[in-house]
Design an enzyme around this catalytic site. Structure first.
Site, PDB file in Angstrom:
ATOM      1  N   HIS A 242     -50.398 -43.729 -67.656  1.00 36.20           N
ATOM      2  CA  HIS A 242     -49.255 -44.150 -66.736  1.00 36.20           C
ATOM      3  C   HIS A 242     -48.345 -45.362 -67.665  1.00 36.20           C
ATOM      4  CE1 HIS A 242     -50.838 -42.467 -63.464  1.00 36.20           C
ATOM      5  NE2 HIS A 242     -52.134 -42.736 -63.731  1.00 36.20           N
ATOM      6  N   ASP A 243     -49.219 -46.561 -67.889  1.00 32.55           N
ATOM      7  CA  ASP A 243     -48.574 -48.033 -68.188  1.00 32.55           C
ATOM      8  C   ASP A 243     -47.911 -47.802 -69.811  1.00 32.55           C
ATOM      9  OD1 ASP A 243     -49.375 -49.023 -65.979  1.00 32.55           O
ATOM     10  OD2 ASP A 243     -51.090 -49.687 -66.687  1.00 32.55           O
TER      11      ASP A 243
END
Ligand code: BDR
Ligand code: CA
Length: 312
Positions: A242-243
């Site tokens: 995600h990040d």
């Protein structure tokens, strides 16, 4: 001139990879500081994990600040079921020896934005938006000074991962998200719609291991750990990174596509609290307030990530 950024984070294995990607890219990104927030695990662990990652990257000089220990209006929800008890479960890493800064993360964000020319500092939130919202509440002048907020959070087509309707980062502190999305600062959002395409498959993990470096081994071990949860849950080929999408966007924005639309945050309904109500189909006349991403070129993303991590 490299772009000046502040990474606001709750590490988390995917946060850790995002920090490594940023620190591996000094020609493009000048990381002014890392601010920790409570999220995946409590603040005492996220600030420690942020320092572990800086030391792994060979950057014990990086200023790391501890921020808010609890969301604005509700009790903290954590995600040990995904990230493990430490937040960085997987390989065992030594406790950090680099210091935690004395200043509160919110003060660092406010002071940095006030001391820099308007439009020259980008905020990169990778966790709940508590620190950013608190800074905006305490210093309403700073929102207009932000170059851009590029954040991981929310979802549209993928809807939710922590509840049927909400993504974790927004769910943990919807009141903070509401403040940030209403701030008027330019916002780019990496929702689950994008991050669920950044899947670490077995060949990607093998690629990290094949680097033959300590960082490569750590990233492979973290993604192996993190992966087990999403594989079971979604039956997917690997773990969503995600990040790191936030940092990849700063490095190669062309690999992402999305729509500039209105995004409102649900804070009241017990069923849909924390939902990002994105007007993807532009069916309202509410003013657009965010670039909401919908797609990424996953092969290009992993090529960038592997090439950069190999530099550390
Ligand atoms: C987000 O929640 C956290 O578990 C991850 O670090 C990511 O920031 C995904 O919903
Ligand atoms: Ca995170």
């Amino acid at each position: 001139m490299p772009r000046q950024i502040i990474i606001d984070t709750d590490p988390g294995q995917d946060d850790a990879v995002a920090i490594l990607l940023a620190l591996a890219s000094p020609a493009e990104l000048d990381v002014l500081g890392i601010t920790a927030v409570a999220g995946n695990v409590p603040l005492a662990l996220t600030q420690k994990n942020a320092r572990i990652v800086c030391e792994l990257a060979g950057r014990p000089d990086m200023p790391v600040f501890a921020g808010c220990a609890a969301p604005l209006a509700h009790t903290l929800v954590t995600a040990e079921h995904v990230h493990g008890k430490s937040g960085l479960d997987g390989p065992v890493l030594p406790d950090p020896t680099m210091p935690l800064q004395d200043r509160h993360a919110v003060d660092f964000i406010i002071d940095t934005l006030r001391a820099s020319a308007p439009g020259t500092v980008t905020l990169c939130p990778l966790g709940p938006l508590t620190n950013i919202a608190t800074a905006f509440q305490r210093a309403p002048d700073i929102a207009a000074r932000v170059q851009e907020i590029v954040l991981m959070g929310g979802a549209y087509f993928q809807v939710g991962n922590i509840t049927p309707a909400a993504e974790f980062n927004i769910y943990v502190d919807p009141e903070a998200a509401k403040i940030v999305f209403g701030s008027g600062a330019p916002i780019t959002v990496m929702p689950l719609d994008v991050t669920h395409k950044a899947l670490t498959t077995a060949p990607h993990v093998a690629g990290f291991r094949a680097m033959g470096t300590h960082v490569g081994d750590m990233v492979a071990a973290w993604t192996d750990f993190f992966e087990r949860f999403d594989k079971e849950k979604y039956g997917s080929a690997g773990a969503p990174l995600h990040d790191p999408c936030v940092i990849a966007y700063l490095l190669e924005p062309e690999m992402f596509s999305g729509r500039h639309v209105n995004v409102e945050i649900e804070t009241v309904s017990p069923l849909t609290r924390g939902m990002t109500v994105a007007d993807w189909w532009r069916v309202t006349d509410r003013a657009p307030n965010a670039m909401f991403m919908g797609d990424l070129d996953a092969e290009r993303f992993f090529a960038l990530l592997t090439e950069r991590l190999a530099r550390l």
